[in-house]
Enzyme design. Structure first.
Site, short mmCIF file in Angstrom:
data_model
loop_
_atom_site.label_atom_id
_atom_site.label_comp_id
_atom_site.label_asym_id
_atom_site.label_seq_id
_atom_site.Cartn_x
_atom_site.Cartn_y
_atom_site.Cartn_z
CB SER A 39 70.77 27.43 34.12
OG SER A 39 71.43 27.58 35.35
CE LYS A 94 75.40 27.74 34.54
NZ LYS A 94 74.03 27.87 34.00
#
Length: 203
Positions: A39, A94
């Site tokens: 991701s 993230k």
């Protein structure tokens, strides 16, 4: 016999001290994490091992999520590790896109921050398909305003990231630290070390 007991005591004390020091370092200074998904590609590859500074945003009391003292807040563009809101047994990594008070909207993959186009220098898009917001929020989302004490985060691999677009905001109290450096990288598919990634600072 006394000498043997003395040595045993010395060894025991040395082990206890080592454990205490290791716990202190892991809790308050630095911690290692492994990247299990794609991701955050291309910034972070599957098999990267990173070091995260635990003191970048202040010193916290373990488990209680209480900050003893703060040295600043996560900024837009920071790569952070945090407790995943939907399963608190997992840690996610993230990039911060929105901070408290920001209004964020995504139109056909383009990010708008406080009404202006966001300079998305880290985002990578690999899928030309545009998904309507009524179907799912990947490509069309918001607008939403980031609440006080919260963050909006996204993976750099925008089309392949399960992030704030899907499950909401990150509580700043759940931030574990700021990603600092890649200290090891193992390519499981090719069964080799990615030597060119070792020592790479994360930005």
């Amino acid at each position: 016999m006394t000498t043997e007991k003395s040595k045993l005591r010395e060894y025991t004390e040395a082990i206890i001290i080592a454990v205490v020091i290791a716990f202190f370092i892991r809790t308050f200074i630095i911690q290692a994490f492994k990247i299990p998904s794609g991701s955050m590609k291309p910034t972070l590859q599957i098999g990267d091992h990173i070091l995260v500074t635990k003191f970048s945003y202040g010193v916290k009391i373990p488990l209680l999520r209480k900050t003893l003292f703060s040295v600043g807040d996560p900024k837009r563009g920071d790569i952070i590790v945090f407790i995943y809101p939907e399963d608190r047994s997992k840690d996610f990594v993230k990039r911060v896109v929105g901070i408290s008070g920001d209004t964020l909207e995504i139109k056909n993959k383009k990010i708008y921050l406080n009404g202006l186009p966001y300079s998305d220098g880290h985002g990578v898009y690999t899928d030309d398909m545009i998904i309507p917001g009524a179907a799912q929020p990947r490509d069309n989302f918001g607008p939403v305003t980031v609440p006080t004490g919260s963050l909006f985060v996204m993976g750099d691999n925008r089309d392949q990231s399960y992030d704030s677009r899907f499950w909401g905001f990150v509580d700043k109290r759940d931030v574990l630290g700021k990603a600092l450096i890649i200290y090891w990288s193992w390519n499981k598919e090719d069964i080799n070390v990615r030597w060119n990634r070792l020592g790479r600072l994360l930005r």
